[in-house]
Design an enzyme around this catalytic site. Structure first.
Site, PDB file in Angstrom:
ATOM      1  CG  HIS A 126      -1.986  -1.026   1.174  1.00  0.00           C
ATOM      2  ND1 HIS A 126      -1.791  -2.285   1.673  1.00  0.00           N
ATOM      3  CD2 HIS A 126      -3.236  -1.017   0.664  1.00  0.00           C
ATOM      4  CE1 HIS A 126      -2.883  -3.004   1.485  1.00  0.00           C
ATOM      5  NE2 HIS A 126      -3.777  -2.273   0.872  1.00  0.00           N
ATOM      6  N   GLY A 127       2.103   1.164   0.419  1.00  0.00           N
ATOM      7  CA  GLY A 127       2.967   2.343   0.408  1.00  0.00           C
ATOM      8  C   GLY A 127       3.982   2.276   1.520  1.00  0.00           C
TER       9      GLY A 127
END
Lengths: 468, 80
Positions: free
Chosen positions: A315-316
């Site tokens: 997701h990051g």
């Protein structure tokens, strides 16, 4: 151009018109049109990213053919080509997504949208070709249309080449049942997004945005609502993407299967963001498990942890995402360690399928998942410690400001969703949108659509998952 | 060893590992056909087969099998 915007539907009508008229007997023409419109759609969101998308598409197309040729010759070069594909794909993903973490202060040249989604499609393709699970795609238009397919390029679901590309080779005539099903799913997706996610988001935003002012009671309610918001937002988007694909004659991968009915965390992962988790299971978890098989249980635990932490940081590059992965890995390891005992216990007491056994397990799983999503939401460790220390101060009167905005309509919408999911989960044969009776089907669709217009937040906000 | 003997031995291993005496394998069987055969038990099955036949598969071999038939073919080349 989000799916819940007017621009999208004008664009989509313009795509469909030639698609189902002059091109309807010509799958090659349909695919060229699909590729052109997909590139337009992607370029419209960020035209600077388009050359990168086209370049990696061409490179992976050539790699696929090269891998297949070397596999036939059995030279061992196939493995080298596959690995160079993996290095390239992961390298591109890292450069554009995680550069700032590896080199503090550095920023990539541009912000490439949808990169986490299309690189996974490409990586899966070289692995499948290497393992001989599919033949290399010879038609570059088909391959390009698979990678750039506009309903799913920005935020998934992540389709598999072996399932999607054969669909491109077939002709797509207007199949009315499929088109009607597509519209039903779009309207259901709009309902999830506009009547639930966008309507209830004000409350968790208010509470977690100023957590220092709130007590445990409000934090618990915000956590429950946030879990529902995340689900309705992402499942709503996925329904619309799948529906738009269906209208164009494609079966896109499913992404959610009533995740809050899961009875343990491992089952939850088989029901939540399924196109990502199944991808990671096939291409990361299984190869790791195979490689670690000599280490017994510990190999399994290690593979499980790597797997779910990867899902988190996919997701990051944020602490919250990493901790979210670690949080889930603890429960997955626990579930795996106790699996045998659980099965014996269930057999001995004949518990399987009993509501009084399923319900408490579902509640506990929901609590674990909701806590996980609160962790997911935090941007730094200090955010998380602030929430925990605030919870330590105890219960109190509930914060009601945002609740007024959610109101009766939000609550009614959640109950409607709950009823539909209960019905689907338990296989009750009450049908509205899928009734055999045409009048009931049409009436349900019209009522649902009217309800979306009446009760939905029509400001056209974006989706949470677009940032990934 | 004949192919059907190999299949029978693999079937015994499946019954033993998955704790279900009613499992019947054919070349076309996949994980979708057997409830207990999930990603966890898959690894246990492979380890048990490797032990019983005294072979060591490569990762590529294991990951490329699409059904029981391909597993048996691979075992046949190894035990021949």
């Amino acid at each position: 151009m989000v799916v819940n915007s007017y621009q999208f539907w004008i664009f989509f009508a313009a795509v469909l018109l030639p698609y189902y008229t002059v091109l309807r007997r010509n799958s090659k023409g349909q695919n060229i049109w699909l590729l052109v419109t997909s590139y337009f759609f992607y370029g419209y969101a960020n035209w600077k990213s388009l050359p990168l998308l086209i370049a990696v598409t061409i490179i992976f197309y050539l790699l696929g053919i090269g891998i297949e040729k070397q596999n036939e010759r059995n030279t061992g070069k196939a493995r080298l080509l596959m690995i160079s594909g993996l290095v390239l794909g992961i390298g591109v993903l890292f450069y554009f997504k995680y550069l700032g973490v590896l080199i503090p202060g550095a920023t990539p040249l541009l912000n490439v949208i949808g990169i986490s989604f299309f690189t996974f499609k490409l990586l899966g393709y070289v692995v499948d070709t290497y393992l001989g699970k599919m033949s290399a795609v010879r038609n570059i238009i088909d391959f390009g249309a698979y990678v750039a397919f506009f309903p799913t390029i920005l935020s998934g679901p992540i389709d598999r080449p072996g399932e999607f590309i054969p669909q491109l080779e077939r002709n797509r005539n207007a199949d009315w049942d499929g088109i009607a099903e597509g519209f039903r799913r779009v309207v259901w997706g709009l309902f999830l997004k506009l009547c639930i996610a966008d309507r209830i988001k004000a409350y968790p935003d208010a509470v977690f945005g100023n957590v220092g002012y709130h007590n445990t009671t409000s934090i618990i309610l915000a956590a429950i609502l946030y879990a529902i918001e995340m689900y309705a937002d992402f499942a709503g988007y996925s329904e619309m993407a799948i529906g738009v694909g269906r209208i164009m004659g494609f079966k896109v991968r499913e992404n959610f299967l009533r995740p809050f009915f899961a009875q343990n965390v491992s089952e939850y992962w088989r029901r939540w963001h399924m196109s990502l988790t199944s991808w990671i299971t096939d291409y990361v978890y299984m190869p790791l498990n195979v490689a670690f098989r000599g280490w017994g249980k510990w190999g399994l635990y290690l593979a499980t942890s790597i797997n779910v932490i990867l899902i988190g940081i996919w997701h990051g590059a944020q602490w919250g995402y990493l901790l979210f992965g670690i949080w889930h890995s603890l429960f997955l390891i626990l579930a795996a360690a106790l699996e045998k005992n659980r099965k014996t216990f269930e057999k001995k007491h004949k518990l399987k399928g009993k509501w009084y056994y399923k319900t408490p397990r579902r509640v506990v799983t929901f609590i674990i998942v909701a806590c996980g999503l609160v962790i997911f939401r935090t941007e730094s460790l200090s955010d998380l410690t602030a929430i925990v220390s605030q919870c330590g101060k105890g219960f109190g009167p509930i914060f009601t400001n945002g609740l007024l905005e959610i109101g009766t309509l939000g609550l009614f919408s959640i109950l409607l969703l709950f009823f539909k999911e209960m019905k689907d989960e338990n296989g009750w044969s009450i049908h509205f949108l899928h009734s055999q009776k045409t009048w009931l089907r049409l009436a349900s669709m019209a009522i649902l659509f009217a309800y979306v217009i009446f009760a939905g937040e029509l400001k056209g906000s974006s989706f949470i998952y677009f940032q990934f | 060893m004949e192919r059907n003997e190999v299949l029978a031995r693999v079937q015994d291993i499946f019954r033993d590992v998955l704790d279900d005496d009613e499992i019947v394998l054919s070349d076309a069987t996949t994980a979708d056909d057997i409830d207990e055969w999930d990603s966890l038990s898959h690894i246990q099955l492979i380890v048990a087969i490797e032990k019983a036949f005294k072979v060591k598969f490569t990762s590529k071999e294991i990951l490329s099998w699409k059904n029981i038939g391909e597993l048996i073919d691979c075992l046949m080349t190894r035990t021949a």
